[in-house]
Design an enzyme around this catalytic site. Structure first.
Site, PDB file in Angstrom:
ATOM      1  N   GLY A 268      -4.671 -28.648  -5.760  1.00 16.36           N
ATOM      2  CA  GLY A 268      -3.379 -28.988  -6.027  1.00 16.36           C
ATOM      3  C   GLY A 268      -2.268 -27.826  -6.181  1.00 16.36           C
ATOM      4  O   GLY A 268      -1.248 -27.747  -6.407  1.00 16.36           O
ATOM      5  N   TYR A 269      -2.873 -26.480  -5.968  1.00 11.16           N
ATOM      6  CA  TYR A 269      -2.301 -25.174  -6.003  1.00 11.16           C
ATOM      7  C   TYR A 269      -1.164 -25.154  -4.870  1.00 11.16           C
ATOM      8  O   TYR A 269      -0.152 -24.443  -5.038  1.00 11.16           O
ATOM      9  CB  TYR A 269      -3.244 -24.068  -6.066  1.00 11.16           C
TER      10      TYR A 269
ATOM     11  N   GLU B  94       9.822 -21.945   6.194  1.00 13.89           N
ATOM     12  CA  GLU B  94      10.186 -21.515   7.598  1.00 13.89           C
ATOM     13  C   GLU B  94       9.227 -22.136   8.476  1.00 13.89           C
ATOM     14  O   GLU B  94       8.173 -22.608   8.393  1.00 13.89           O
ATOM     15  CB  GLU B  94       9.697 -19.707   7.605  1.00 13.89           C
TER      16      GLU B  94
ATOM     17  N   CYS C 251       6.025 -17.574   4.270  1.00 14.09           N
ATOM     18  CA  CYS C 251       4.519 -18.029   4.145  1.00 14.09           C
ATOM     19  C   CYS C 251       3.830 -18.522   3.136  1.00 14.09           C
ATOM     20  O   CYS C 251       4.422 -17.925   2.163  1.00 14.09           O
ATOM     21  CB  CYS C 251       3.814 -16.699   4.881  1.00 14.09           C
ATOM     22  N   ILE C 252       3.069 -19.519   3.127  1.00 15.03           N
ATOM     23  CA  ILE C 252       2.525 -19.940   1.903  1.00 15.03           C
ATOM     24  C   ILE C 252       1.062 -20.164   1.990  1.00 15.03           C
ATOM     25  O   ILE C 252       0.552 -20.429   3.181  1.00 15.03           O
ATOM     26  CB  ILE C 252       3.121 -21.481   1.619  1.00 15.03           C
ATOM     27  N   LEU C 253       0.267 -19.549   1.203  1.00  9.32           N
ATOM     28  CA  LEU C 253      -1.270 -19.801   1.728  1.00  9.32           C
ATOM     29  C   LEU C 253      -1.920 -20.016  -0.252  1.00  9.32           C
ATOM     30  O   LEU C 253      -1.694 -19.681  -0.827  1.00  9.32           O
ATOM     31  CB  LEU C 253      -1.525 -18.439   1.693  1.00  9.32           C
TER      32      LEU C 253
ATOM     33  N   ARG D 204      -7.291 -27.512  -2.015  1.00  6.40           N
ATOM     34  CA  ARG D 204      -7.392 -28.871  -2.239  1.00  6.40           C
ATOM     35  C   ARG D 204      -7.468 -29.206  -3.733  1.00  6.40           C
ATOM     36  O   ARG D 204      -8.098 -30.240  -4.221  1.00  6.40           O
ATOM     37  CB  ARG D 204      -8.485 -29.637  -1.600  1.00  6.40           C
TER      38      ARG D 204
ATOM     39  N   SER E 269       2.188 -25.182   9.684  1.00  3.81           N
ATOM     40  CA  SER E 269       0.979 -25.425  10.225  1.00  3.81           C
ATOM     41  C   SER E 269       0.522 -26.853  10.028  1.00  3.81           C
ATOM     42  O   SER E 269       1.144 -27.456   9.486  1.00  3.81           O
ATOM     43  CB  SER E 269      -0.086 -24.351   9.564  1.00  3.81           C
TER      44      SER E 269
HETATM   45  N1  ACO Z   1      -7.133 -32.074   5.075  1.00  4.06           N
HETATM   46  C1  ACO Z   1      -6.335 -33.207   4.390  1.00  4.06           C
HETATM   47  N2  ACO Z   1      -5.234 -33.109   3.663  1.00  4.06           N
HETATM   48  C2  ACO Z   1      -5.218 -32.067   3.022  1.00  4.06           C
HETATM   49  C3  ACO Z   1      -5.917 -30.775   3.402  1.00  4.06           C
HETATM   50  C4  ACO Z   1      -6.992 -31.008   4.196  1.00  4.06           C
HETATM   51  N3  ACO Z   1      -7.716 -29.964   4.738  1.00  4.06           N
HETATM   52  N4  ACO Z   1      -5.365 -29.714   2.729  1.00  4.06           N
HETATM   53  C5  ACO Z   1      -4.621 -30.231   1.875  1.00  4.06           C
HETATM   54  N5  ACO Z   1      -4.197 -31.604   2.188  1.00  4.06           N
HETATM   55  C6  ACO Z   1      -3.360 -32.542   1.485  1.00  4.06           C
HETATM   56  C7  ACO Z   1      -3.867 -32.856   0.097  1.00  4.06           C
HETATM   57  O1  ACO Z   1      -4.405 -33.965   0.015  1.00  4.06           O
HETATM   58  C8  ACO Z   1      -2.598 -33.045  -0.821  1.00  4.06           C
HETATM   59  O2  ACO Z   1      -1.922 -34.379  -0.655  1.00  4.06           O
HETATM   60  P1  ACO Z   1      -1.874 -35.305  -1.793  1.00  4.06           P
HETATM   61  O3  ACO Z   1      -1.754 -34.735  -2.930  1.00  4.06           O
HETATM   62  O4  ACO Z   1      -0.927 -36.252  -1.285  1.00  4.06           O
HETATM   63  O5  ACO Z   1      -3.400 -35.713  -1.587  1.00  4.06           O
HETATM   64  C9  ACO Z   1      -1.766 -31.866  -0.224  1.00  4.06           C
HETATM   65  O6  ACO Z   1      -2.309 -31.619   1.295  1.00  4.06           O
HETATM   66  C10 ACO Z   1      -1.527 -30.480  -0.884  1.00  4.06           C
HETATM   67  O7  ACO Z   1      -2.865 -30.236  -1.417  1.00  4.06           O
HETATM   68  P2  ACO Z   1      -3.049 -29.170  -2.138  1.00  4.06           P
HETATM   69  O8  ACO Z   1      -4.235 -29.098  -3.076  1.00  4.06           O
HETATM   70  O9  ACO Z   1      -1.688 -29.115  -3.168  1.00  4.06           O
HETATM   71  O10 ACO Z   1      -2.845 -27.969  -1.081  1.00  4.06           O
HETATM   72  P3  ACO Z   1      -3.785 -26.680  -1.168  1.00  4.06           P
HETATM   73  O11 ACO Z   1      -3.910 -25.738  -2.344  1.00  4.06           O
HETATM   74  O12 ACO Z   1      -5.149 -27.079  -0.498  1.00  4.06           O
HETATM   75  O13 ACO Z   1      -3.083 -25.808  -0.177  1.00  4.06           O
HETATM   76  C11 ACO Z   1      -1.992 -24.681   1.988  1.00  4.06           C
HETATM   77  C12 ACO Z   1      -2.112 -26.094   1.146  1.00  4.06           C
HETATM   78  C13 ACO Z   1      -1.240 -24.044   1.336  1.00  4.06           C
HETATM   79  C14 ACO Z   1      -1.337 -25.316   3.295  1.00  4.06           C
HETATM   80  C15 ACO Z   1      -3.471 -24.559   2.563  1.00  4.06           C
HETATM   81  O14 ACO Z   1      -4.105 -25.704   3.123  1.00  4.06           O
HETATM   82  C16 ACO Z   1      -3.320 -23.284   3.215  1.00  4.06           C
HETATM   83  O15 ACO Z   1      -3.465 -22.063   2.686  1.00  4.06           O
HETATM   84  N6  ACO Z   1      -3.577 -23.538   4.430  1.00  4.06           N
HETATM   85  C17 ACO Z   1      -3.774 -22.281   5.351  1.00  4.06           C
HETATM   86  C18 ACO Z   1      -2.493 -21.567   5.318  1.00  4.06           C
HETATM   87  C19 ACO Z   1      -1.619 -22.595   6.033  1.00  4.06           C
HETATM   88  O16 ACO Z   1      -1.436 -23.126   6.937  1.00  4.06           O
HETATM   89  N7  ACO Z   1      -0.254 -22.308   5.276  1.00  4.06           N
HETATM   90  C20 ACO Z   1       0.953 -23.150   5.776  1.00  4.06           C
HETATM   91  C21 ACO Z   1       1.618 -22.472   6.996  1.00  4.06           C
HETATM   92  S1  ACO Z   1       3.352 -23.121   6.987  1.00  4.06           S
HETATM   93  C22 ACO Z   1       4.243 -21.816   6.156  1.00  4.06           C
HETATM   94  O17 ACO Z   1       3.723 -21.057   5.734  1.00  4.06           O
HETATM   95  C23 ACO Z   1       5.904 -22.206   5.773  1.00  4.06           C
END
Ligand code: ACO
Length: 417
Positions: free
Chosen positions: A295-296, A318, A284-286, A293, A322
């Protein structure tokens, strides 16, 4: 007590008839008395227009209903059709398009036609809400959020989904969380008292990365059970499609923190199975919403691949991912592949790319397909880099610096009993 307006009643009403060839549509529901519908609670399963956050009407399905104890008003928990479930919310009658009901522009969710049966079933599953299955996992038993918001450090964050918290925290609309120990408290005063008694200002475990104001801690689920279980409960507020595992022993947790003079503030994490049969390098990643947004997420993904490089094991997250997980992984994978291919002077195979990046071949191929950099020709994949220079990225984001990782893979030993 207010009466319940169910489908039978609507059918029986003189003002309404059901169109013969499509029993899921109500027609000619014009009510002789304006507002008569508002006095009667609407049935779970109805799909009707509801005013969304931006003021537009969106079709929404009623998932749950409750009566406000103070005003006696009915509140509806709705899911907007075609939108992610994190946008589900409680709305009051002012958000419902009563005109649509009066005009019969309302549908029923076929899946809810056996509602009574379902209600019975749900009751019994609610009774067993906290019973764990043999494997230690608990399925998501309700669609309705049980906590409205969490307070973590200096941020208040609206929750997105239900989390099966221990019963003592049920029905508490705000959950106060100690950002260092992840202890849950029911009020701000209780959190203050707790933090006065506890001087810890960082996560448990070992700090395995530090650069500038970013640290990563490695935490063993078998050693820090309380912390890791609470982290799982918290992440469930933002992860819809993952099963919550009570048994955190088989996982490592990698917690990312922003560090300042007050302590190490958790911003996100990923978990990883100690032994993964499917070669998953992330379970899981969060990133907590207040930190998203920035870059974390990509930092955490890059960190997981750097650990895989040290282990010399190809890995993949895994599945299923999402929607936000896929966006983030796709962005990381694209960036890594385009960088590598632009700088590569010699012909390179997918297998070699995988060995260098520790990305699974399937993930490489699917990303190259999305980027339009691969063709399927005579039974095999062929790289086609003609348009690679047209691919531009904005900011590369924050990737981890591998030279700052202080980590060696652990050898897991199993004792035969
Ligand atoms: N809408 C559009 N694009 C998005 C969004 C959004 N809401 N959130 C992130 N992105 C894009 C960013 O633009 C970026 O792309 P780019 O660098 O090409 O512009 C890319 O995704 C990564 O952005 P980060 O800022 O590095 O990611 P962030 O810190 O927001 O974390 C994460 C991403 C972990 C998926 C977060 O949205 C989150 O925790 N979501 C809820 C839990 C989740 O869904 N986790 C993943 C489940 S899958 C698994 O666990 C294996």
């Amino acid at each position: 007590m207010a009466t319940v307006c169910n489908r039978k009643e609507i059918e029986a009403s003189k003002d309404v008839h059901i169109k013969g060839d499509n029993p899921n549509f109500l027609e000619d529901a014009a009510s002789p008395q304006q507002g008569v519908w508002k006095e009667r609670p609407l049935e779970v399963g109805l799909k009707l227009p509801c005013r969304w956050r931006d003021g537009t009407w969106q079709e929404a399905e009623i998932l749950e209903r409750k009566e406000d104890s103070l005003s006696g008003e009915f509140l509806y928990y709705v899911h907007y059709s075609g939108f992610n479930r994190r946008l589900d919310e409680w709305v009051n009658s002012s958000r419902i398009d009563w005109k649509a009901i009066e005009e019969g522009r309302v549908r029923w969710n076929k899946g809810n036609s056996n509602k009574k049966k379902k209600d019975k079933k749900r009751k019994s599953s609610e009774d067993t809400e906290n019973k764990k299955t043999e494997s230690g996992k608990l399925e998501n038993i309700t669609k309705v959020k049980n906590v409205d918001r969490i307070v973590l450090g200096k941020y208040i964050m609206e929750t997105w989904y239900y989390s099966p918290l221990p019963p003592e925290y049920h029905n508490c609309s705000t959950l106060w969380v100690c950002e260092y120990t992840l202890n849950f408290l029911r009020s701000e005063a209780a959190l203050k008292r707790y933090q006065q008694r506890h001087s810890i200002r960082m996560p448990p475990g070992s700090e395995i990365y530090r650069k500038d104001n970013i640290s990563v801690f490695e935490i063993d689920g078998a050693v820090q059970k309380f912390y890791c279980q609470n982290l799982s409960y918290l992440s469930k507020f933002f992860l819809d499609h993952k099963t919550l595992y009570y048994d955190v022993d088989p996982f490592w947790f990698y917690v990312m923190c922003e560090v300042d003079e007050y302590g190490c503030h958790i911003v996100g994490y990923f978990s990883k199975e100690k032994e993964s049969e499917d070669n998953y390098n992330v379970a899981c990643i969060l990133t907590f919403p207040a930190y998203q947004r920035k870059g974390y997420g990509k930092f955490l993904i890059s960190f997981s691949y750097e650990l895989s490089k040290i282990e010399q094991k190809v890995g993949s997250p895994e599945k299923p991912l999402s929607d936000l997980g896929l966006l983030s992984y796709r962005s990381y994978w694209s960036q890594v592949l385009v960088d590598l291919l632009k700088n590569e002077k010699q012909p390179i195979s997918i297998q070699e790319i995988s060995e260098r990046t520790m990305m699974k071949m399937e993930d490489i191929i699917s990303t190259l397909q999305v980027l339009g950099l691969i063709q399927y020709y005579e039974g095999q994949h062929v790289l086609d880099l003609r348009r690679i220079d047209n691919i531009k990225f904005g900011s590369k984001g924050l990737l981890c610096d591998p030279s700052c990782i202080k980590w060696r893979p652990k050898v897991t030993t199993f004792v035969n009993k």
